[in-house]
Scaffold this motif. Structure first.
Motif, PDB file in Angstrom:
ATOM      1  N   ALA B 167       0.843  -1.200   0.000  1.00  0.00           N
ATOM      2  CA  ALA B 167       0.000   0.000   0.000  1.00  0.00           C
ATOM      3  C   ALA B 167       0.877   1.249   0.000  1.00  0.00           C
ATOM      4  O   ALA B 167       0.603   2.224  -0.703  1.00  0.00           O
ATOM      5  CB  ALA B 167      -0.919  -0.006   1.212  1.00  0.00           C
ATOM      6  N   ARG B 169       3.866   1.580  -1.247  1.00  0.00           N
ATOM      7  CA  ARG B 169       4.440   1.792  -2.582  1.00  0.00           C
ATOM      8  C   ARG B 169       3.367   2.224  -3.562  1.00  0.00           C
ATOM      9  O   ARG B 169       3.616   3.024  -4.467  1.00  0.00           O
ATOM     10  CB  ARG B 169       5.148   0.524  -3.039  1.00  0.00           C
ATOM     11  CG  ARG B 169       6.418   0.276  -2.221  1.00  0.00           C
ATOM     12  CD  ARG B 169       6.958  -1.134  -2.395  1.00  0.00           C
ATOM     13  NE  ARG B 169       7.144  -1.455  -3.782  1.00  0.00           N
ATOM     14  CZ  ARG B 169       6.761  -2.605  -4.336  1.00  0.00           C
ATOM     15  NH1 ARG B 169       6.172  -3.527  -3.619  1.00  0.00           N
ATOM     16  NH2 ARG B 169       6.981  -2.827  -5.603  1.00  0.00           N
ATOM     17  N   ALA B 170       2.158   1.692  -3.392  1.00  0.00           N
ATOM     18  CA  ALA B 170       1.068   2.061  -4.302  1.00  0.00           C
ATOM     19  C   ALA B 170       0.726   3.544  -4.146  1.00  0.00           C
ATOM     20  O   ALA B 170       0.574   4.255  -5.137  1.00  0.00           O
ATOM     21  CB  ALA B 170      -0.164   1.194  -4.034  1.00  0.00           C
ATOM     22  N   ASP B 173       3.241   5.691  -5.790  1.00  0.00           N
ATOM     23  CA  ASP B 173       3.166   5.624  -7.248  1.00  0.00           C
ATOM     24  C   ASP B 173       1.981   6.420  -7.777  1.00  0.00           C
ATOM     25  O   ASP B 173       2.139   7.248  -8.683  1.00  0.00           O
ATOM     26  CB  ASP B 173       3.058   4.162  -7.675  1.00  0.00           C
ATOM     27  CG  ASP B 173       2.988   3.988  -9.177  1.00  0.00           C
ATOM     28  OD1 ASP B 173       1.998   4.440  -9.781  1.00  0.00           O
ATOM     29  OD2 ASP B 173       3.917   3.407  -9.759  1.00  0.00           O
ATOM     30  N   ASN B 174       0.810   6.201  -7.237  1.00  0.00           N
ATOM     31  CA  ASN B 174      -0.401   6.808  -7.778  1.00  0.00           C
ATOM     32  C   ASN B 174      -1.482   6.876  -6.689  1.00  0.00           C
ATOM     33  O   ASN B 174      -2.233   5.928  -6.489  1.00  0.00           O
ATOM     34  CB  ASN B 174      -0.878   5.969  -8.974  1.00  0.00           C
ATOM     35  CG  ASN B 174      -2.062   6.592  -9.700  1.00  0.00           C
ATOM     36  OD1 ASN B 174      -2.766   7.440  -9.149  1.00  0.00           O
ATOM     37  ND2 ASN B 174      -2.285   6.177 -10.919  1.00  0.00           N
ATOM     38  N   LEU B 176      -4.306   8.463  -6.461  1.00  0.00           N
ATOM     39  CA  LEU B 176      -5.701   8.348  -6.886  1.00  0.00           C
ATOM     40  C   LEU B 176      -6.058   6.876  -7.123  1.00  0.00           C
ATOM     41  O   LEU B 176      -7.080   6.381  -6.647  1.00  0.00           O
ATOM     42  CB  LEU B 176      -5.933   9.174  -8.156  1.00  0.00           C
ATOM     43  CG  LEU B 176      -7.346   9.071  -8.728  1.00  0.00           C
ATOM     44  CD1 LEU B 176      -8.370   9.604  -7.733  1.00  0.00           C
ATOM     45  CD2 LEU B 176      -7.465   9.809 -10.051  1.00  0.00           C
ATOM     46  N   ALA B 177      -5.194   6.182  -7.854  1.00  0.00           N
ATOM     47  CA  ALA B 177      -5.457   4.764  -8.122  1.00  0.00           C
ATOM     48  C   ALA B 177      -5.568   3.993  -6.809  1.00  0.00           C
ATOM     49  O   ALA B 177      -6.404   3.107  -6.668  1.00  0.00           O
ATOM     50  CB  ALA B 177      -4.351   4.176  -8.987  1.00  0.00           C
ATOM     51  N   SER B 178      -4.739   4.364  -5.828  1.00  0.00           N
ATOM     52  CA  SER B 178      -4.786   3.675  -4.534  1.00  0.00           C
ATOM     53  C   SER B 178      -6.156   3.828  -3.890  1.00  0.00           C
ATOM     54  O   SER B 178      -6.664   2.895  -3.284  1.00  0.00           O
ATOM     55  CB  SER B 178      -3.729   4.241  -3.590  1.00  0.00           C
ATOM     56  OG  SER B 178      -2.483   4.238  -4.210  1.00  0.00           O
ATOM     57  N   THR B 179      -6.736   5.018  -4.037  1.00  0.00           N
ATOM     58  CA  THR B 179      -8.061   5.235  -3.466  1.00  0.00           C
ATOM     59  C   THR B 179      -9.071   4.296  -4.116  1.00  0.00           C
ATOM     60  O   THR B 179      -9.914   3.713  -3.445  1.00  0.00           O
ATOM     61  CB  THR B 179      -8.503   6.696  -3.687  1.00  0.00           C
ATOM     62  OG1 THR B 179      -7.425   7.540  -3.342  1.00  0.00           O
ATOM     63  CG2 THR B 179      -9.705   7.032  -2.847  1.00  0.00           C
ATOM     64  N   TYR B 180      -8.982   4.154  -5.434  1.00  0.00           N
ATOM     65  CA  TYR B 180      -9.894   3.238  -6.127  1.00  0.00           C
ATOM     66  C   TYR B 180      -9.711   1.792  -5.652  1.00  0.00           C
ATOM     67  O   TYR B 180     -10.637   0.999  -5.703  1.00  0.00           O
ATOM     68  CB  TYR B 180      -9.689   3.311  -7.635  1.00  0.00           C
ATOM     69  CG  TYR B 180     -10.315   4.532  -8.281  1.00  0.00           C
ATOM     70  CD1 TYR B 180     -11.700   4.644  -8.375  1.00  0.00           C
ATOM     71  CD2 TYR B 180      -9.537   5.554  -8.798  1.00  0.00           C
ATOM     72  CE1 TYR B 180     -12.287   5.749  -8.964  1.00  0.00           C
ATOM     73  CE2 TYR B 180     -10.105   6.666  -9.387  1.00  0.00           C
ATOM     74  CZ  TYR B 180     -11.486   6.765  -9.472  1.00  0.00           C
ATOM     75  OH  TYR B 180     -12.067   7.859 -10.049  1.00  0.00           O
TER      76      TYR B 180
END
Ligand SMILES: Nc1ncnc2c1ncn2[C@@H]1O[C@H](COP(=O)(O)OP(=O)(O)OP(=O)(O)O)[C@@H](O)[C@H]1O
Ligand SMILES: [Mg+2]
Lengths: 238, 299
Positions: B167, B169-170, B173-174, B176-180
């Motif tokens: 999490a 690293r995610a 990286d991104n 917004l994508a992590s929230t999704y």
């Protein structure tokens, strides 16, 4: 399964979604079309807890989920595959998939990707340990979809899954969506490829400026696809 | 030549400590895209708490490590809540400035706790000199180096084999994508601070223990060394932080041998200056920057 009533979403002064009501029954594939800026993404994001709901109500499986945070909604079983794919470019394909299973994984990562998924997405299976950034557009979209499936969602929200893809890849995505529906998954998809989307949809809505202007069974709207497309075209011409 | 190699050995030993500090900065920067200037001072305060226990209560090594690390974590969390969590997401400068203000506050607390300039820091490494061919190494440096390697291995396992590590690293990286994906990013920010504080507390303990004294300037020193090592390697890169730390250690050791303490301190800035001109992204950063740009164009 999923019932949205009188949903309104605002960005400051801008009203992106204006009192929209839609229903998605269990196992149905429902599509939403509309011109750029009609408020389609805003609506999905409101359901997924990414953007704030100004007013209205979202009920999922009999439970009011309005105003829950995104991670709580993912836990309930609603997963969105966002517009523009939103992959993790510096993580491997495998790690992208594992991130999709985040809300259901144990403390130690189980790095095994289920066989069923690898069989469904052979191109990803061959590239599990490459970086997310090394995929082609079509492969990237497949990864975004596969990542959304990792969590075994009950409802899948798809935001323009065919955007920017070549016709063959578009067909592949539609085939996959239809197949998932046939296997019992409930899907709400936003699409601009009107005819192809309507052809596989059980029900469909057309949005314009944050409001629903047409709705009906997929087949019915398909017979009327000129009119549906005029809503897209009208806004495009502006 | 023997001298040079000897300096390199010393530099790597000491540089491993810099690497840990740089990792602390780079992890927080990667996740939040913000600098936490009070990282060094938090470690300093942790070390002061450790020394205070050592002077007043107990000489038990494990206890002192624990007190140092727990205090560093507590201070780290305090800084996170005050300068990062409470400050708006898009106000990176505000976070940095307020972390600088907290720095002053932490130094003040340390001065009240132990008002003199220098205090002994407990040494638990037995100090002997080990000969390896024409070279010699001090045993406390070897201990420090080996413990650093263990810490790096643990950090690697955490980041690559666990759910919160993924999490982290995610989100780097991104976000917004992590929230999704259902990742709650404010929890991950908190986690990053906690992990980094554990790392910092241990790094502080190892460095000070090899040095056997602590002063209030340790905060400044740790922030400088950590920031320089991070920038040498490339901001936000984990490998970069390690390489940057080692490079800084080697350059400093040689500068000290050939030029004395003043030259050593200048060499660090000079090195950074040259690096920023020749490779503004740092040793590893450049590659990451271009890689990411290419990635985002395609994705
Ligand atoms: N973050 C934001 N801040 C301010 N306004 C926004 C934001 N996101 C969207 N809007 C506005 O809200 C309206 C609806 O946007 P939305 O992205 O929901 O449309 P869409 O139907 O998904 O369009 P597209 O087909 O281009 O994806 C637009 O007028 C847009 O300008
Ligand atoms: Mg959209």
């Amino acid at each position: 399964m999923l019932a949205v009533s009188n949903l309104t979403v605002n960005y400051g002064e801008v009203q992106a979604v204006d009192s929209i009501s839609i229903k998605v029954k269990a196992g149905e594939l429902v599509s939403i079309t509309g011109a750029n800026g009609a408020g389609k993404s805003s609506m999905l994001n409101a359901i997924a807890g990414i953007c704030a709901v100004a007013s209205g109500k979202i009920v999922f499986a009999g439970e009011d989920i309005t105003g829950l945070r995104a991670h709580q909604i993912v836990k309930k079983g609603i997963v969105q595959v966002p517009e523009g794919r939103q992959l993790f470019a510096t993580l491997t394909v495998r790690e992208n998939l594992l991130a999709g299973r985040y809300s259901n994984s144990g403390f130690l990562l189980d790095k095994v990707i289920p066989d069923s998924l690898v069989q469904r997405f052979p191109a990803l299976g061959e590239r599990l340990d490459l970086l997310g950034s090394s995929l082609s557009g079509g492969q990237a979209q497949m990864l975004a979809l596969a990542r959304g499936l990792m969590n075994h969602p009950e409802v899948l929200l798809l935001d323009e899954p065919t955007l920017g893809l070549a016709p063959i890849a578009v067909k592949e995505v539609f085939d996959l969506i239809a197949e998932l529906r046939d296997q019992g998954l409930t899907i709400l998809v936003v699409e601009q490829n009107v005819r192809q989307a309507l052809a596989i949809s059980d029900y469909a809505y057309v949005l314009e400026s944050g409001r629903i202007v047409m709705q009906g069974k997929g087949g019915e709207l398909l017979n009327n696809s000129r009119l549906v497309e005029s809503y897209l075209g009208a806004a495009r011409a502006i | 030549m023997t001298d040079f190699l000897q300096n390199c050995i010393d530099g790597v030993m000491f540089g491993s400590g810099y690497a840990l500090l740089a990792l602390g900065f780079t992890l927080v920067f990667g996740v939040m895209k913000r600098l936490n200037l009070s990282f060094g001072p938090s470690i300093m305060l942790g070390a002061y708490a450790g020394t205070w226990v050592y002077l007043n209560f107990s000489q038990n090594a494990l206890l002192i490590v624990l007190v140092t690390v727990i205090t560093t974590v507590a201070v780290g969390i305090y800084v996170e809540r005050l300068c990062f969590w409470a400050v708006r997401r898009d106000a990176a400068i505000a976070s940095m400035v307020s972390s600088f203000a907290i720095w002053m506050q932490l130094e003040e607390v340390a001065m009240h706790l132990l008002p003199e300039r220098t205090y002994p820091f407990p040494t638990f490494f037995t100090s002997t000199v080990i000969d390896i061919g024409p070279f010699f190494v001090r045993s406390e440096h070897i201990s420090m180096f080996l413990l650093t390697l263990v810490l790096l291995a643990l950090l690697h396992l955490f980041l690559f084999r666990t759910r919160p590590g993924l999490a982290l690293r995610a989100v780097s990286d991104n976000p917004l994508a992590s929230t999704y994906m259902g990742i709650n990013s404010s929890n991950i920010f908190f986690l990053a601070f906690a992990v980094v504080s554990v790392l910092g507390g241990l790094a502080g303990f190892l460095i000070l223990s090899a040095d056997s004294q602590v002063t209030p300037f340790f905060g400044l020193w740790a922030t400088f060394k950590g920031l320089i090592a991070m920038m040498l390697g490339g901001m936000g890169s984990l490998t970069g932080a390690i390489l940057g730390g080692l490079l800084l250690g080697v350059v400093e050791a040689n500068a000290f041998w050939y030029g004395g303490p003043l030259i050593r301190d200048i060499s660090a800035y000079l090195l950074l200056f040259i690096m920023l001109i020749v490779r503004p992204g740092g040793l590893v950063g450049q590659r990451i920057v271009t890689q990411q740009q290419a990635a985002y164009e395609r994705v």
